[in-house]
Enzyme design. Structure first.
Site, PDB file in Angstrom:
ATOM      1  CD  GLU A  80      -2.956  -1.233   0.246  1.00 21.13           C
ATOM      2  OE1 GLU A  80      -3.053  -0.132  -0.693  1.00 21.13           O
ATOM      3  OE2 GLU A  80      -3.708  -2.122  -0.162  1.00 21.13           O
ATOM      4  NE  ARG A  90     -17.829  -4.422   1.624  1.00 19.07           N
ATOM      5  CZ  ARG A  90     -17.972  -5.734   1.877  1.00 19.07           C
ATOM      6  NH1 ARG A  90     -19.199  -6.141   2.300  1.00 19.07           N
ATOM      7  NH2 ARG A  90     -16.859  -6.578   2.337  1.00 19.07           N
ATOM      8  CB  CYS A 143      -6.542  -2.781   6.412  1.00 22.27           C
ATOM      9  SG  CYS A 143      -6.766  -4.626   6.679  1.00 22.27           S
ATOM     10  CG  HIS A 167      -4.732  -5.166   1.883  1.00 19.23           C
ATOM     11  ND1 HIS A 167      -4.829  -3.527   1.837  1.00 19.23           N
ATOM     12  CD2 HIS A 167      -5.711  -5.339   2.855  1.00 19.23           C
ATOM     13  CE1 HIS A 167      -5.765  -3.365   2.704  1.00 19.23           C
ATOM     14  NE2 HIS A 167      -6.164  -4.380   3.297  1.00 19.23           N
TER      15      HIS A 167
HETATM   16  N1  PCA Z   1      -8.897  -6.878   6.000  1.00 14.79           N
HETATM   17  C1  PCA Z   1      -9.824  -5.800   6.078  1.00 14.79           C
HETATM   18  C2  PCA Z   1      -9.881  -5.791   7.719  1.00 14.79           C
HETATM   19  C3  PCA Z   1      -9.289  -6.896   8.355  1.00 14.79           C
HETATM   20  C4  PCA Z   1      -8.594  -7.525   7.278  1.00 14.79           C
HETATM   21  O1  PCA Z   1      -7.630  -8.423   7.315  1.00 14.79           O
HETATM   22  C5  PCA Z   1      -9.385  -4.665   5.434  1.00 14.79           C
HETATM   23  O2  PCA Z   1      -8.774  -4.508   4.490  1.00 14.79           O
HETATM   24  O3  PCA Z   1      -9.768  -3.627   5.946  1.00 14.79           O
END
Ligand code: PCA
Length: 215
Positions: A80, A90, A143, A167
């Protein structure tokens, strides 16, 4: 010895596991070059996750922080670029809270950039056969809120720390529960995050490599 804090998040939205935590756990107490990894699990709860993250940073004094989370639907390890100061959930978090259009930090700056060498990480992973890319948005859920909280803490209280958010995709086992979801094996994901740590330890200034998006 240099400490690298790697965090993962607990399962959320009906999935039984969260690969971000599986990866962090697999790397816990392992050495990467001259550094040792310390893993912590964070709750998928607005506010509380950031409090526990800050406590973990204060307790472990890391040089680097890699916060990991699951991005369902992503096809590659997504490094990111930017955290934004907004929550627009959401779905409710694991405590039932669903903030909409609220700031992560009242009166905080609009956004923070990752201080990890995002291009160098993507380049190193691709060279090693691990699918990876720069992501221009960490979303507006837990996140992004965690990423923003991390960078705000670093900016205000721990400028010597480098940190950012990655991510990760779903694993094949989770994808098998949801038809059509792309996945990446947990072993490839662990290899990718370990390499991201190694690359960051070895890189002081980022590569100049195009990894942008037209849309
Ligand atoms: N992914 C979600 C919240 C927890 C996770 O592992 C996100 O991308 O916000």
């Amino acid at each position: 010895m240099t400490t690298v804090l790697v965090t993962g998040i607990e399962p959320f939205e009906s999935d039984p596991t969260n690969p971000s935590w599986d990866i962090a756990q697999a790397l816990d107490s392992t050495q990467v070059d001259s550094a040792v990894i310390v893993a912590r699990q964070l709750p998928c709860v607005f506010g509380l996750a950031n409090e526990i993250l800050v406590d973990a940073i204060e307790a472990t004094s890391p040089a680097l922080v890699f916060a990991l989370g699951l991005a369902t639907g992503r096809t590659e390890i997504s490094v990111e670029r930017v955290a934004i100061n907004v929550i627009d959930a959401r779905i409710p978090d694991n405590a039932g809270n669903q903030p909409v259009d609220t700031p992560v930090v009242a009166d905080g700056p609009t956004a923070y950039f990752s201080t990890l060498p995002i291009k160098a990480i993507v380049h190193a992973l691709r060279e090693a056969g691990v699918p990876a890319g720069v992501s221009q948005s960490a979303g507006t859920y837990n996140c992004n809120h965690l990423f923003y909280g991390l960078m705000h803490h670093i900016a205000m209280r721990a400028p010597q720390v480098r940190g950012g958010f990655i991510h990760v995709p779903t694993t094949p086992e989770l994808a098998a529960r949801h038809a059509g979801r792309p996945s990446l094996s947990i072993d490839t994901q662990i290899k990718g995050i370990r390499l991201a740590v190694r690359t960051t330890l070895a890189t002081q200034s980022d590569l100049k490599m195009s990894a942008g998006a037209v849309h």
